[in-house]
Enzyme design. Structure first.
Site, PDB file in Angstrom:
ATOM      1  N   ASP A 121      -6.055  -0.062  -1.680  1.00 20.69           N
ATOM      2  CA  ASP A 121      -6.768  -0.722  -2.797  1.00 20.69           C
ATOM      3  C   ASP A 121      -8.228  -1.509  -2.062  1.00 20.69           C
ATOM      4  OD1 ASP A 121      -4.952  -2.778  -0.978  1.00 20.69           O
ATOM      5  OD2 ASP A 121      -6.232  -4.284  -2.243  1.00 20.69           O
TER       6      ASP A 121
ATOM      7  N   ASP B  57      -4.858   2.051  10.966  1.00 19.85           N
ATOM      8  CA  ASP B  57      -6.327   1.644  11.072  1.00 19.85           C
ATOM      9  C   ASP B  57      -6.589   1.694  12.475  1.00 19.85           C
ATOM     10  OD1 ASP B  57      -8.818   1.628  10.489  1.00 19.85           O
ATOM     11  OD2 ASP B  57      -8.863  -0.451   9.640  1.00 19.85           O
TER      12      ASP B  57
ATOM     13  N   PHE C 275     -13.545   3.437   4.727  1.00 19.98           N
ATOM     14  CA  PHE C 275     -12.807   2.868   3.836  1.00 19.98           C
ATOM     15  C   PHE C 275     -12.447   3.681   2.623  1.00 19.98           C
ATOM     16  CE2 PHE C 275     -11.224  -0.486   0.713  1.00 19.98           C
ATOM     17  CZ  PHE C 275     -10.467  -1.122   1.511  1.00 19.98           C
ATOM     18  N   VAL C 276     -11.170   3.640   2.394  1.00 19.89           N
ATOM     19  CA  VAL C 276     -10.760   4.502   1.226  1.00 19.89           C
ATOM     20  C   VAL C 276      -9.824   3.555   0.241  1.00 19.89           C
ATOM     21  CG1 VAL C 276     -10.745   6.568   2.566  1.00 19.89           C
ATOM     22  CG2 VAL C 276      -8.772   5.153   2.503  1.00 19.89           C
TER      23      VAL C 276
ATOM     24  N   ARG D  70      -5.704   1.023  -6.867  1.00 14.62           N
ATOM     25  CA  ARG D  70      -4.253   1.594  -6.217  1.00 14.62           C
ATOM     26  C   ARG D  70      -3.935   2.834  -7.325  1.00 14.62           C
ATOM     27  NH1 ARG D  70      -2.418  -1.766  -2.195  1.00 14.62           N
ATOM     28  NH2 ARG D  70      -2.743  -4.122  -2.480  1.00 14.62           N
TER      29      ARG D  70
ATOM     30  N   LYS E 182      -6.575   6.919  11.012  1.00 16.61           N
ATOM     31  CA  LYS E 182      -8.199   6.961  11.207  1.00 16.61           C
ATOM     32  C   LYS E 182      -8.148   6.815  12.688  1.00 16.61           C
ATOM     33  CE  LYS E 182      -9.576   4.207   7.367  1.00 16.61           C
ATOM     34  NZ  LYS E 182     -10.390   2.905   7.017  1.00 16.61           N
TER      35      LYS E 182
ATOM     36  N   GLU F   4       4.009   4.006   5.985  1.00 17.40           N
ATOM     37  CA  GLU F   4       2.947   3.200   5.986  1.00 17.40           C
ATOM     38  C   GLU F   4       1.825   3.839   5.187  1.00 17.40           C
ATOM     39  OE1 GLU F   4       1.220   0.526   5.792  1.00 17.40           O
ATOM     40  OE2 GLU F   4       1.093  -0.542   7.682  1.00 17.40           O
ATOM     41  N   ASP F   5       0.967   3.235   4.539  1.00 17.36           N
ATOM     42  CA  ASP F   5      -0.272   3.761   3.769  1.00 17.36           C
ATOM     43  C   ASP F   5      -1.300   4.334   4.634  1.00 17.36           C
ATOM     44  OD1 ASP F   5      -0.945   1.405   4.367  1.00 17.36           O
ATOM     45  OD2 ASP F   5      -1.757   0.898   2.655  1.00 17.36           O
TER      46      ASP F   5
ATOM     47  N   GLY G 299       0.909  -1.224   0.023  1.00 21.93           N
ATOM     48  CA  GLY G 299      -0.096   0.105   0.028  1.00 21.93           C
ATOM     49  C   GLY G 299       0.619   1.243  -0.053  1.00 21.93           C
TER      50      GLY G 299
HETATM   51  P1  XMP Z   1      -3.951  -1.795  11.138  1.00 19.75           P
HETATM   52  O1  XMP Z   1      -5.404  -1.978  11.547  1.00 19.75           O
HETATM   53  O2  XMP Z   1      -3.333  -2.931  11.466  1.00 19.75           O
HETATM   54  O3  XMP Z   1      -4.483  -1.632   9.445  1.00 19.75           O
HETATM   55  O4  XMP Z   1      -3.738  -0.410  11.578  1.00 19.75           O
HETATM   56  C1  XMP Z   1      -3.396  -1.266   8.472  1.00 19.75           C
HETATM   57  C2  XMP Z   1      -3.636  -2.022   6.995  1.00 19.75           C
HETATM   58  O5  XMP Z   1      -5.159  -2.320   7.099  1.00 19.75           O
HETATM   59  C3  XMP Z   1      -5.536  -1.730   5.621  1.00 19.75           C
HETATM   60  N1  XMP Z   1      -6.381  -0.643   5.605  1.00 19.75           N
HETATM   61  C4  XMP Z   1      -7.056  -0.162   4.534  1.00 19.75           C
HETATM   62  N2  XMP Z   1      -6.737  -0.542   3.078  1.00 19.75           N
HETATM   63  N3  XMP Z   1      -8.376   1.272   2.540  1.00 19.75           N
HETATM   64  C5  XMP Z   1      -7.337   0.286   2.199  1.00 19.75           C
HETATM   65  O6  XMP Z   1      -7.137   0.143   1.136  1.00 19.75           O
HETATM   66  C6  XMP Z   1      -8.653   1.417   3.797  1.00 19.75           C
HETATM   67  O7  XMP Z   1      -9.479   2.290   4.212  1.00 19.75           O
HETATM   68  C7  XMP Z   1      -7.732   0.769   4.739  1.00 19.75           C
HETATM   69  N4  XMP Z   1      -7.908   0.721   6.306  1.00 19.75           N
HETATM   70  C8  XMP Z   1      -7.034  -0.078   6.776  1.00 19.75           C
HETATM   71  C9  XMP Z   1      -4.038  -1.567   4.877  1.00 19.75           C
HETATM   72  O8  XMP Z   1      -3.529  -2.446   4.147  1.00 19.75           O
HETATM   73  C10 XMP Z   1      -3.181  -1.154   6.224  1.00 19.75           C
HETATM   74  O9  XMP Z   1      -1.860  -1.199   5.805  1.00 19.75           O
HETATM   75 MG    MG Z   2      -1.121  -1.984   3.752  1.00 21.25          MG
END
Ligand code: XMP
Ligand code: MG
Length: 181
Positions: A162, A106, A155-156, A168, A134, A102-103, A48
Site C-alpha cells: 500500500d 526493504d 516504492f511499489v 493493496r 530490494k 513477508e511482503d 502487507g
Molecule cells: P524493512 O525496512 O523493515 O521494511 O525491511 C519492511 C516494511 O517496509 C514497508 N515497505 C514498503 N511498502 N511499498 C510498500 O507498500 C514499498 O515499496 C515498501 N518498501 C518497504 C513494508 O511494510 C515492509 O513490510
Molecule cells: Mg509490511
C-alpha cells in the site's frame, strides 16, 4: 496498462499479475519439495503479506498450516534500541518448521528486530519467504530464502502493498513514477 493515481502520487505498471502468479507458483513448488512431511507453519506478517501468503499457501500441496501476526515496533532497551513484538502469535512454535511470509524486505530492519524473539520460542527451523526484496536498500543482515522478485530501490504498490493504506487491491504491481521522486 495505464498508470494509476493514489493520493498525490502516480504509479506506473511494473510487474503483471500473470508474472506474479508464475513466480509465486514456482516458490510454492520449491516449498513443496523442501518441506514435504515437515508440516511447516507459515506465519504471514500483516497487513502487507496477506495476498502473497494466500496465493503461496494455495500453491502448497503438502501438509502445512498458516497463521498471521502483526508486528508492533517500539524503541526498547535492547542493544539495537529497536524491539519488535508479535501480536497474535498463539501457536506453539517449539519444534516447528516456521516460514515467515513477508511482503517486502526493504532495509531488513523489521525482520532483523523480530527474528531473535522468534528464535527464543525454539522452532526447529526458520526460513523467510518474501514476495519482494530490494537488495539495494538492505541495511541489516537479513536474507530471504524464497523471493519472488528482487527489485530496484523504488516504492511499489499493489498485490497487498500500500501507499498510505491504499492500492493493496491491485492485482498487478506498480512502482512510483520517477517524476514524483
Ligand atoms: P524493512 O525496512 O523493515 O521494511 O525491511 C519492511 C516494511 O517496509 C514497508 N515497505 C514498503 N511498502 N511499498 C510498500 O507498500 C514499498 O515499496 C515498501 N518498501 C518497504 C513494508 O511494510 C515492509 O513490510
Ligand atoms: Mg509490511
Amino acid at each position: 496498462m495505464a498508470d494509476i493515481r493514489i493520493h498525490d502520487k502516480r504509479f506506473t505498471p511494473f510487474i503483471t499479475a500473470t508474472e506474479i502468479e508464475q513466480r509465486v507458483r514456482a516458490l510454492a513448488a520449491l516449498i513443496n519439495t523442501d518441506y514435504a512431511g515437515k508440516n511447516p507453519l507459515l506465519i504471514g506478517i500483516l497487513n502487507g503479506s496477506f495476498i502473497f501468503a494466500a496465493d503461496l499457501f494455495r500453491g502448497l500441496t503438502i501438509e502445512a498450516e498458516i497463521s498471521f501476526i502483526k508486528l508492533a515496533s517500539y524503541k526498547g532497551t535492547s542493544s539495537s534500541g529497536h524491539v519488535v513484538t508479535a501480536i497474535g502469535l498463539e501457536e506453539e512454535l517449539h519444534g516447528r518448521h516456521v516460514i515467515i511470509v513477508e511482503d517486502i524486505i526493504d532495509t531488513g530492519k523489521t525482520l532483523h528486530s523480530f527474528l531473535p524473539g522468534l528464535q527464543q520460542r525454539q522452532p526447529a527451523s526458520v526460513k523467510i519467504a518474501a514476495f519482494l526484496s530490494k537488495p539495494g536498500a538492505l541495511q541489516y543482515d537479513v536474507r530471504a530464502d524464497y523471493v519472488a522478485f528482487e527489485i530496484a530501490n523504488k516504492f511499489v504498490v499493489g498485490y497487498g502493498l500500500d501507499y498510505d493504506g491504499h492500492g493493496r487491491n491491485y492485482p498487478d504491481l506498480y512502482r512510483l513514477k520517477d517524476a514524483d521522486f
